[in-house]
Design an enzyme around this catalytic site. Structure first.
Site, PDB file in Angstrom:
ATOM      1  CB  CYS A 222       5.218  -1.342   6.945  1.00  0.00           C
ATOM      2  SG  CYS A 222       4.756  -1.495   8.671  1.00  0.00           S
ATOM      3  CG  HIS A 226       2.254  -0.634   2.148  1.00  0.00           C
ATOM      4  ND1 HIS A 226       1.130  -0.565   1.346  1.00  0.00           N
ATOM      5  CD2 HIS A 226       1.871  -1.294   3.264  1.00  0.00           C
ATOM      6  CE1 HIS A 226       0.124  -1.153   1.970  1.00  0.00           C
ATOM      7  NE2 HIS A 226       0.528  -1.613   3.126  1.00  0.00           N
ATOM      8  NE  ARG A 265      -5.054  -2.309   6.146  1.00  0.00           N
ATOM      9  CZ  ARG A 265      -5.230  -3.586   5.833  1.00  0.00           C
ATOM     10  NH1 ARG A 265      -6.182  -4.279   6.389  1.00  0.00           N
ATOM     11  NH2 ARG A 265      -4.447  -4.168   4.960  1.00  0.00           N
ATOM     12  CB  CYS A 269      -1.526  -4.279   8.431  1.00  0.00           C
ATOM     13  SG  CYS A 269      -1.806  -3.582   6.804  1.00  0.00           S
TER      14      CYS A 269
END
Lengths: 308, 128, 104
Positions: A222, A226, A265, A269
């Site tokens: 992640c 991000h 989500r 993802c």
């Protein structure tokens, strides 16, 4: 050339090393071994290491906040609850137009309707939640010490249903979307202030580990997108900051043509990087939501949201 | 004389220190190493392909896929390639079946390697 | 499924009324199949009528190409405060819905 019979000095040092130097040698060797062992052994074998010196969610959060402040010096921290629209002006303009008459308005009305319909036994959602379920979304997820697990809002809704003899809702279905949209709408303007009790630390740590672990064929964590690449383009999308990731759910994604929750989500993802998605509101994703929401402490809730 | 003894001592100790530290240090993961690990997986698979049949490779891949699922690190590619291989087998296309089987096994191996590496590697990414 | 009412908002800017409507409607094309493989019956808005103080200001012919829950924005001249604006639709099954608001 004569080979030296002795290394040096009068005594034969190979077989009769003088006591003082022997002591020094032994002590120093032991010291080296201890250093090497410390580096190698103790820290990294346990999966959910509760090494007290490491466990500091608030330090984690502050570090993340500082990072985003530096990465986006011209964006107010609070704005990150609008994700990519805090970062890209063109996308923001289009999104604001949609928000003038957002698609989720219809769904909030539907949610209000469904929320008020009693169960077969006469009870309703209002009996399961504090304040009859109005303005409580900012309290989720929380760690339930009795059940020894993280409780997310959607999970709580199904626990409520099962407690009253109703079938659980599909986490990825429309009805869960309507109900959570209504509950999210009543929490607009509230702030996240998640508290992690000691018993909840292992769950927080598992969520944190998941966030930073590489997965899928693309080998992304992640954090790869991000944190390290926040603000960059990935194909035609702008990568948003994680400190705003928990505030605006459920979200009406034009791509989904319906409301969807955070776990939808997560699945999307994970699948986009080639990993198999996990169970929505299963233990792993609940722990991830726990970590992520804590990182969103201090951010204003603005759900339901609309996104491309 | 004494100074030579000390010098010898220090050399011995220094040598021990160096050997201990070097022997116990963790190699840093570089991109080169990661790639060469991928190559190793490919080479391992390639070595097997001459000996193993498509069926054996698919069984191996499926077993590893289930293992990866247990570790929550399964890749979407693995079952996709397994299906493609089985379909090619049914159509009697040995070449396509072998290619798909190799891909299935490779992705299964890589997903497990990723899971194992992931136990510690994640700490490198934590924002400090 | 009963027809849901139209959501309507509007404001006047320099004598021009800017209206925004959101119409809950499945807008099924009739060519989509459901999970059992059966065709989902066509169900879409055929025409939209906008009235300004009872006079038809705009009429639109829609069809299956418009997507679910259509959002429709339009403008018209000679608008003044207190004017009534009404948006209504009729679909291929004869169902209708409408909404009337008063412009401020």
């Amino acid at each position: 050339m004569k080979a030296p019979k002795r290394m040096c000095g009068k005594s034969d040092r190979l077989f009769n090393i003088a006591p003082l130097t022997a002591m020094k040698t032994i002590v120093l060797t032991l010291a080296c071994l201890l250093v090497a062992l410390h580096v190698h052994g103790v820290e990294n074998t346990l999966e959910d290491s509760t090494n007290a010196a490491e466990d500091n969610p608030e330090a984690d959060r502050l570090a993340m906040v500082e990072y985003y402040k530096k990465r986006f010096p011209n964006i107010e921290l609070a704005e990150h609850n609008n994700g990519a629209y805090a970062i890209d002006a063109g996308k923001r303009a289009q999104w604001l137009e949609i928000e003038e008459f957002p698609p989720y308005e219809i769904d909030v009305d539907e949610g209000e309707n469904l929320f008020s319909i009693p169960f077969a036994n006469g009870k309703g959602y209002a009996d399961c939640f504090a304040n009859k379920g109005m303005g409580v979304k900012q309290n989720y997820p929380y760690f339930d010490a009795d059940r020894s697990e993280v409780i997310t809002l959607d999970y709580a809704i199904n626990i409520c249903r099962e407690r009253h003899g109703e079938k659980p809702l599909d986490y990825l279905g429309e009805e869960m979307g309507y109900i959570t949209a209504y509950m999210a709408f009543t929490s607009r303007g509230k702030y996240f202030n998640i508290n992690i009790p000691d018993a909840g630390l292992p769950s927080y740590n598992k969520g944190k580990k998941f966030y930073y672990t590489r997965r899928g064929q693309l080998d992304f964590a992640c954090s790869s997108c991000h944190i390290a690449a926040a603000g960059n383009l990935i194909r035609a999308e702008v990568l948003s900051a994680s400190i705003g990731h928990a505030t605006h759910w459920p979200t009406y994604r034009l791509k989904w043509d319906q409301l969807g929750g955070l776990h939808r989500r997560f699945i999307e993802c994970n699948e986009q990087i080639g990993a198999e998605g996990l169970e929505p509101h299963g233990e792993t994703y609940r722990n991830l939501e726990y970590f992520l929401t804590y990182m969103n402490n201090g951010m204003e809730l603005n759900g339901p949201g609309s996104r491309k | 004389m004494n100074s030579k003894a000390i010098a010898f001592d220090m050399t011995l100790v220094f040598a021990m220190l160096v050997l201990t530290v070097v022997g116990c240090s963790e190699p840093t993961r570089s991109v080169v190493e990661a790639h060469s690990e991928g190559e190793m997986t490919t080479r391992a698979t390639a070595r097997l392909s001459g000996v193993e049949s498509v069926e054996e490779m698919l069984n191996d891949a499926e077993m590893k896929y289930r293992e990866a699922q247990q570790l929550e690190h399964a890749w979407k590619a693995t079952p996709k390639h397994v299906q493609a291989a089985r379909k090619a087998l049914q159509a009697n296309d040995q070449k396509a079946a072998m290619t798909a089987a190799k891909r299935a096994l490779h992705s299964a191996n890589a997903s497990l390697a990723q899971a194992m590496r992931g136990e510690d590697e994640w700490r490198n990414h934590v924002v400090k | 499924m009963a027809a849901k009412p139209v959501k309507l908002k509007g404001k006047i800017k320099n004598g021009v009324a800017e209206m925004k409507a959101l119409m809950p409607h499945p807008m099924e094309t009739g060519t989509r199949r459901d999970s059992s493989g059966d065709l989902v019956q066509a169900h879409y808005i055929e025409s939209v009528t906008c009235e300004h103080n009872g006079v038809v200001a705009l009429k639109a012919d829609w069809g299956p190409s418009v997507s679910k829950n259509p959002y429709f924005a339009f403008k018209f001249l000679n608008a003044t405060s207190g004017d009534k604006v009404k948006v209504s639709w009729i679909d291929n099954r004869g169902e209708t819905a409408d909404k009337e608001i008063t412009l401020k």
